[in-house]
Design an enzyme around this catalytic site. Structure first.
Site, PDB file in Angstrom:
ATOM      1  N   LYS B  48      -3.314  -2.965  10.057  1.00  6.31           N
ATOM      2  CA  LYS B  48      -3.319  -4.323   9.513  1.00  6.31           C
ATOM      3  C   LYS B  48      -4.758  -4.804   9.320  1.00  6.31           C
ATOM      4  O   LYS B  48      -5.616  -4.529  10.157  1.00  6.31           O
ATOM      5  CB  LYS B  48      -2.589  -5.238  10.511  1.00  6.31           C
ATOM      6  CG  LYS B  48      -2.582  -6.713  10.165  1.00  6.31           C
ATOM      7  CD  LYS B  48      -1.678  -7.031   8.991  1.00  6.31           C
ATOM      8  CE  LYS B  48      -1.861  -8.458   8.495  1.00  6.31           C
ATOM      9  NZ  LYS B  48      -1.360  -8.629   7.120  1.00  6.31           N
ATOM     10  N   CYS B 133      -6.740  -9.316  -1.396  1.00  7.78           N
ATOM     11  CA  CYS B 133      -5.544 -10.014  -0.948  1.00  7.78           C
ATOM     12  C   CYS B 133      -5.481 -11.364  -1.634  1.00  7.78           C
ATOM     13  O   CYS B 133      -6.401 -12.170  -1.546  1.00  7.78           O
ATOM     14  CB  CYS B 133      -5.528 -10.184   0.545  1.00  7.78           C
ATOM     15  SG  CYS B 133      -4.003 -10.989   1.054  1.00  7.78           S
ATOM     16  N   THR B 196      -1.155  -5.950  -3.741  1.00  7.04           N
ATOM     17  CA  THR B 196       0.029  -6.600  -4.308  1.00  7.04           C
ATOM     18  C   THR B 196      -0.283  -7.372  -5.597  1.00  7.04           C
ATOM     19  O   THR B 196      -1.400  -7.825  -5.814  1.00  7.04           O
ATOM     20  CB  THR B 196       0.635  -7.566  -3.285  1.00  7.04           C
ATOM     21  OG1 THR B 196      -0.379  -8.463  -2.846  1.00  7.04           O
ATOM     22  CG2 THR B 196       1.196  -6.827  -2.084  1.00  7.04           C
ATOM     23  N   GLY B 220       6.533  -3.147  -3.138  1.00  5.25           N
ATOM     24  CA  GLY B 220       7.797  -2.409  -3.134  1.00  5.25           C
ATOM     25  C   GLY B 220       8.042  -1.672  -4.437  1.00  5.25           C
ATOM     26  O   GLY B 220       7.231  -1.711  -5.360  1.00  5.25           O
ATOM     27  N   GLY B 246       1.693   1.747  -3.870  1.00  3.98           N
ATOM     28  CA  GLY B 246       2.535   0.829  -4.638  1.00  3.98           C
ATOM     29  C   GLY B 246       3.937   1.364  -4.837  1.00  3.98           C
ATOM     30  O   GLY B 246       4.171   2.185  -5.718  1.00  3.98           O
ATOM     31  N   GLY B 268       3.763   1.680   1.936  1.00  2.53           N
ATOM     32  CA  GLY B 268       3.755   0.291   2.384  1.00  2.53           C
ATOM     33  C   GLY B 268       5.136  -0.239   2.730  1.00  2.53           C
ATOM     34  O   GLY B 268       5.714   0.128   3.756  1.00  2.53           O
TER      35      GLY B 268
HETATM   36  C1  LIG Z   1       3.804  -7.696   4.679  1.00  2.61           C
HETATM   37  C2  LIG Z   1       2.593  -7.099   4.027  1.00  2.61           C
HETATM   38  C3  LIG Z   1       1.327  -7.293   4.557  1.00  2.61           C
HETATM   39  C4  LIG Z   1       0.194  -6.752   3.956  1.00  2.61           C
HETATM   40  N1  LIG Z   1      -1.035  -6.913   4.525  1.00  2.61           N
HETATM   41  C5  LIG Z   1      -2.132  -6.320   3.976  1.00  2.61           C
HETATM   42  C6  LIG Z   1      -3.402  -6.397   4.596  1.00  2.61           C
HETATM   43  O1  LIG Z   1      -3.557  -6.972   5.674  1.00  2.61           O
HETATM   44  N2  LIG Z   1      -4.461  -5.808   3.969  1.00  2.61           N
HETATM   45  C7  LIG Z   1      -4.325  -5.127   2.795  1.00  2.61           C
HETATM   46  O2  LIG Z   1      -5.300  -4.600   2.285  1.00  2.61           O
HETATM   47  N3  LIG Z   1      -3.120  -5.022   2.188  1.00  2.61           N
HETATM   48  C8  LIG Z   1      -2.024  -5.591   2.757  1.00  2.61           C
HETATM   49  N4  LIG Z   1      -0.791  -5.460   2.147  1.00  2.61           N
HETATM   50  C9  LIG Z   1      -0.686  -4.703   0.897  1.00  2.61           C
HETATM   51  C10 LIG Z   1      -0.212  -3.259   1.149  1.00  2.61           C
HETATM   52  O3  LIG Z   1      -1.135  -2.570   1.944  1.00  2.61           O
HETATM   53  C11 LIG Z   1       0.003  -2.509  -0.170  1.00  2.61           C
HETATM   54  O4  LIG Z   1      -1.218  -2.459  -0.883  1.00  2.61           O
HETATM   55  C12 LIG Z   1       1.052  -3.165  -1.039  1.00  2.61           C
HETATM   56  O5  LIG Z   1       2.104  -3.636  -0.249  1.00  2.61           O
HETATM   57  C13 LIG Z   1       1.600  -2.240  -2.124  1.00  2.61           C
HETATM   58  O6  LIG Z   1       2.225  -1.124  -1.566  1.00  2.61           O
HETATM   59  P1  LIG Z   1       3.823  -1.009  -1.334  1.00  2.61           P
HETATM   60  O7  LIG Z   1       4.471  -1.374  -2.634  1.00  2.61           O
HETATM   61  O8  LIG Z   1       4.061   0.389  -0.914  1.00  2.61           O
HETATM   62  O9  LIG Z   1       4.164  -2.004  -0.269  1.00  2.61           O
HETATM   63  C14 LIG Z   1       0.334  -6.013   2.760  1.00  2.61           C
HETATM   64  C15 LIG Z   1       1.622  -5.816   2.226  1.00  2.61           C
HETATM   65  C16 LIG Z   1       2.742  -6.344   2.832  1.00  2.61           C
HETATM   66  C17 LIG Z   1       4.085  -6.107   2.211  1.00  2.61           C
END
Ligand SMILES: Cc1cc2nc3c(=O)[nH]c(=O)nc-3n(C[C@H](O)[C@H](O)[C@H](O)COP(=O)(O)O)c2cc1C
Ligand SMILES: Cc1cc2nc3c(=O)[nH]c(=O)nc-3n(C[C@H](O)[C@H](O)[C@H](O)COP(=O)(O)OP(=O)(O)OC[C@H]3O[C@@H](n4cnc5c(N)ncnc54)[C@H](O)[C@@H]3O)c2cc1C
Ligand SMILES: Cc1cc2nc3c(=O)[nH]c(=O)nc-3n(C[C@H](O)[C@H](O)[C@H](O)COP(=O)(O)OP(=O)(O)OC[C@H]3O[C@@H](n4cnc5c(N)ncnc54)[C@H](O)[C@@H]3O)c2cc1C
Ligand SMILES: Cc1cc2nc3c(=O)[nH]c(=O)nc-3n(C[C@H](O)[C@H](O)[C@H](O)COP(=O)(O)O)c2cc1C
Ligand code: FES
Ligand code: FES
Lengths: 264, 308, 308, 264
Positions: B48, B133, B196, B220, B246, B268
């Protein structure tokens, strides 16, 4: 946290108890064995598809020695709608048991007060309390109407303990909030009362307030949006009493001492 | 009999046992997933996002499900670098996990200081820089969408960190290649993408936003096509390795990112849907390589056939 | 008894019977949906993008399903303006449908000429300007992501068209408000958004892109959170009406866009999933208004409660 | 195009005929009544969810006077996987009947040659041809192996017409491609032959080529990715002979004269 599992579970029974109240019986020995009252599972309802994507949290309603686990639920949206269409033999995917359970101390008397599907973890709790010969639990159940109440109450009544009833429309029991029954139930000072409650937020707030005014110990089981259920996403935040940061309901709860929560 | 395929990949000098990493913010501090995954078997655990001081995060509701995805506005809640080093890192160290620390700051100074503190820890394998972020008003967004600022942060962190620095890119830009090149020029050992997409959800009955923060980050499977396109674009725009992120849920998804040019991938949101996702993806990549008689996962990187 | 709610909305002077439109490219030339929908009951039928000369479009595969969405690279196949006016428009005219024509060009001159030709037809209610389609190499992308060019196209078309001009915006930009303002300054009567997000899909087994065109436009429920956020941003950045598009499947989705600030909405990919989607959405908006005792659909526009 | 419907259909039967071959029986009177051989339906398998999002096209295998409609399908991915788990009583959503059917002219003799699930529309066609007393259809069926062939062939054999068989692994019938059987079947010059074919693209190409060389009239039923099935999305493009633009398989087909297609 070592006793958590991710398991594929077979649907054994899928029952409709009222228009929108259902019960699901799953075969899931590892989770069933470790589960304690107040804990929950995260259910992936349609593992073959990506919608609904996020698991849905459900309290554990009951477990059996044979490794069965039951969920009592209300159909409120997409996920529960699909759940209601499950057939015996279908497979779902569970993560659990999760969260803190109800702290069980048999010295006080217990008052279990539930609204709607809040009855689910309280039934599991009642069965555990009754394992102890000194337990004298009292149950108060509220529902929207008689039909919903009849889907919930009979199993409590079969336990042979006092059950107070209320419905919003007065079709059975007290006409009004179940919390209205609470003050009169917490009588007798031989043993202190410990109140356990689960249900809609306004009801829990009312229960917490009453217990605070009467100095009764009170634990509530709360709901927030959850993505992981295991303390990783930090999505299930709930303002802590004194607005001193956040609790995380999936890990610090779902059962929380009422005084830990910043009630709004 | 064939040898088991070689899964090692090289992220700017850092050799990872395999290309399967966790995405920051979706895997807690690692410990939360110990009942489900053997953490030391993963390419790396990306924890995190950590800031200098602890952060309480945003008020709830913080998350909401969307079609094949979710929005989050956690607000970068974290224990801060001191408690991370004292309470969280030792656990991962004890398990022998490869640890990458994701960091965030609101000023260049904060990034610098974080890099310095983490640089002192020999067993942190790399630093991932979150400048993308979208949830926090100050800092975040600006760094991630302005190539000059992106380059300046990268330079500042690279100067103070002893580990390789991975710059994590935001997809909320017109041309992500421009930011990727800025990171490369700033000295980043690799880029990771995507963070995201900025999104919103509204409750039609109450007529209120579903997130207290109004907007949040979309993640997601829903975003996978966008992520894959951006990884493919960036892979041909920079020389440093690309880490694909992603919507990765299965080994097939992961392989698609490798083919598009990613050297490694991060999982993620799928961790929430399937806590065992990372290990299952790893097993799936291994069996794909075996089935296709490939010696090494590296053969997949950028191996997209030129024409449909 | 209450009167049936008033569904009329005003798009820059054009009064539509209701806010439910079809999204260009997902409803053919209207006729294809006649077995399923009463076309004259819709706010408007927005037809497939028309160019000056007919276009054959891209080689197949042109579409692929993604999680809760789809990618398309149709390549703007269309019959061209002459055949459209001769063969397609009369059918819609005969049914009494309100027709909006989506147009695309590769040069300013083409746009101008299209506007002039369509301007001569009294029964075309409005022109929607597609400067955002990501599929065609020439023109498309540049117009849509550069505010100066966006403004220039809008001005050129507005000068020649007799109808209100709706500028359709691409989401593949850092700040969509900038392009929206450029369209407003150029004289657009309204903006519509979003067009598709640029995405990609790869077949891991064959290691080939799933679309012959390599990249395509992502549409469907997957993109709804991004669309809703952009509509909300643009609605507070311009004074002209906003038409919301992106992932709308149900009446609830449509209402969310109205609450975010849209004056009308367009239904796209959902037409494939549920050919009756538009009429069902219309019925759903009507019953929502009745249930909430609202007199007019206009009460919903921008009525998002300020705080969660 | 007026005779197209969107209908909710109830699952009456969900059968597994081989490891990965299934048959679905639906109650769908409006579509069943209008359907002609060669036409197809677009099926929304899980109407309560958004994944899978896009409908799936399936040829109509058979209809009954009682308004039933059957689909014969192979489990190849997510959508068909979910289909195989449907239970009687579940609801799906259909759009159809779609596309051009097989042009039926009873003067020539008909040779129906199908590979795998390509048998589905040919069975419907065979039953229609046999309504005419002069029809003398010949059927050639290919499958991967005996198990798959046994899921397909019996219903044709029950029609009492000549059925030639081939399997890829030689476990039944000719060991090799079903196209290998075609040349020897197109004998006798009293009546001209009309060949109808459905199956994998390489097989259709081989059939088209052979018919071209022998000057046999030939119609093929083709597959492309489809989003709408009704001519609106333009996704189902197929290069037209002479590379003169594109055909749209959902509207111009799926049954096309072999000469219309640019074979690759
Ligand atoms: C609940 C949540 C918290 C996240 N917190 C962070 C974070 O603290 N730092 C960061 O760089 N990305 C954070 N992300 C982004 C993820 O690391 C990732 O880049 C993004 O969710 C896309 O990947 P996914 O589609 O596999 O989830 C967070 C994503 C989610 C869903
Ligand atoms: C710890 C806990 C225990 C619960 N136990 C029970 C129970 O025993 N019986 C019961 O009927 N319900 C229980 N719930 C509520 C239950 O989780 C929701 O009713 C269910 O998730 C609704 O899913 P849906 O797809 O039908 O609704 P949706 O259409 O997705 O949404 C309707 C509402 O359901 C709730 N919800 C949806 N997804 C989640 C999620 N991931 N986390 C939390 N809430 C969500 C939200 O309030 C949402 O507005 C519990 C919730 C929690 C947090
Ligand atoms: C006109 C027509 C008639 C057909 N008739 C039959 C039949 O009678 N029996 C049968 O078993 N199969 C038939 N098919 C093929 C059938 O549509 C696919 O097998 C099915 O869509 C696979 O869905 P899936 O979700 O299981 O596969 P997925 O996992 O989604 O994809 C696997 C493959 O299925 C195909 N496919 C998936 N979606 C579509 C789509 N929307 N349009 C076209 N192809 C798609 C693609 O080739 C894809 O690569 C027909 C196809 C067409 C175009
Ligand atoms: C198959 C297909 C074809 C499209 N063709 C056009 C087009 O010709 N012109 C245009 O402006 N937009 C076109 N679009 C974009 C849609 O109009 C719409 O903006 C987009 O699909 C997002 O809405 P949705 O998520 O509801 O589909 C097309 C979309 C799809 C799926
Ligand atoms: S639900 Fe993820 S931390 Fe509680
Ligand atoms: S499938 Fe949409 S046009 Fe053919």
């Amino acid at each position: 946290m070592a006793d958590q599992y991710q398991s594929k579970a077979k649907v054994l029974k899928s029952e409709r108890l009222a228009t929108d109240v259902c019960r699901l019986t799953l075969l899931c020995p590892d989770i069933a064995k470790k589960a304690r009252p107040g804990q929950f599972v995260m259910l992936r309802i349609a593992p073959a598809a990506l919608d609904p994507l996020i698991r849905r949290p459900f309290s554990i309603y009951q477990t059996t020695a044979g490794g069965q686990l039951q969920i009592l639920y209300k159909v409120v949206g997409k996920g529960t709608g699909i759940m209601a269409g499950l057939h015996p033999g279908d497979m779902v995917d569970l993560v659990g048991p999760l969260g803190t359970g109800f702290p069980i101390d048999v010295r006080p008397r217990h008052c279990l007060i539930g609204g709607g599907m809040g009855a689910a973890p309280l039934f599991f709790l009642a069965t555990w309390l009754l394992r102890h010969p000194d337990a004298e639990p009292v149950v108060l159940l509220g529902a929207r109407n008689r039909e919903e109440l009849r889907a919930i109450a009979p199993e409590f009544e079969n336990l042979g303990i006092p059950v107070g009833l209320a419905t919003d429309d007065g079709s059975e029991g007290h006409h009004g909030y179940v919390v209205d029954l609470l003050a009169d139930s917490l009588t007798g000072e031989e043993r202190p009362w410990h109140v356990f409650s689960c249900g809609p937020y306004p009801m829990l707030r009312a229960v917490a307030k009453l217990c605070h005014l009467r100095s009764r110990r009170c634990h509530v089981s709360l709901e927030t949006m959850m993505a992981c259920g295991i303390g990783a996403c930090l999505g299930c935040a709930l303002p802590r009493a004194g607005l001193n940061g956040y609790l995380h309901v999936c890990r610090d709860g779902p059962v929380l001492e009422a005084g830990q929560v910043a009630w709004f | 009999m064939m040898n088991s395929p070689d899964l090692k990949v090289n992220i700017g000098g850092l050799i990872l046992k395999n290309p399967v990493l966790t995405a920051s913010g979706t895997f807690g501090y690692g410990e939360e997933f110990a009942p489900f995954v053997n953490l030391h078997r993963l390419g790396a655990v990306v924890v995190k996002g950590i800031s200098l001081a602890p952060r309480a995060g945003n008020p709830p509701p913080r998350i909401v499900e969307t079609a094949c995805g979710m929005l989050n506005a956690i607000g970068l809640e974290n224990v801060g670098v001191d408690r991370f080093l004292a309470e969280k890192l030792p656990y991962l160290r004890g398990l022998g996990a490869t640890v990458i620390v994701n960091i965030l700051g609101e000023t260049l100074d904060e990034y610098r200081e974080l890099a310095r503190r983490l640089g002192e820890e020999g067993d942190i394998a790399a630093i991932e820089l979150n400048i993308s972020c979208p949830n926090v008003k100050k800092g975040g967004v600006a760094f991630g969408s302005d190539p000059k600022m992106a380059r300046a942060v990268t330079e500042a962190v690279c100067r103070h960190a002893r580990q390789p620095v991975i710059m994590k890119l935001s997809p909320n830009v017109t041309d992500i290649r421009v930011i990727a090149r800025a990171a490369e020029e700033g000295g980043a050992a690799a880029v990771s993408l995507i963070n995201t997409l900025l999104g919103m959800a509204i409750d039609a009955e109450t007529r209120r936003p579903k997130l207290a923060n109004l907007v949040g980050g979309l993640s997601g499977p829903a975003i996978k096509p966008v992520a894959l396109r951006m990884v493919w674009q960036v892979a041909s725009a920079v020389k440093i390795p690309v880490i694909g992120i992603g919507g990765i849920v299965t080994a097939v998804d992961a392989i698609e990112f490798l083919l598009a040019g990613a050297t490694a991938i991060e999982v993620g949101t799928a961790n929430f849907v399937n806590p065992k996702a990372t290990e299952e993806i790893l097993a799936g990549i291994r069996s794909y390589l075996e089935r296709h008689k490939m010696q090494s996962a590296r053969e997949l990187i950028g191996a997209l056939a030129p024409d449909a």
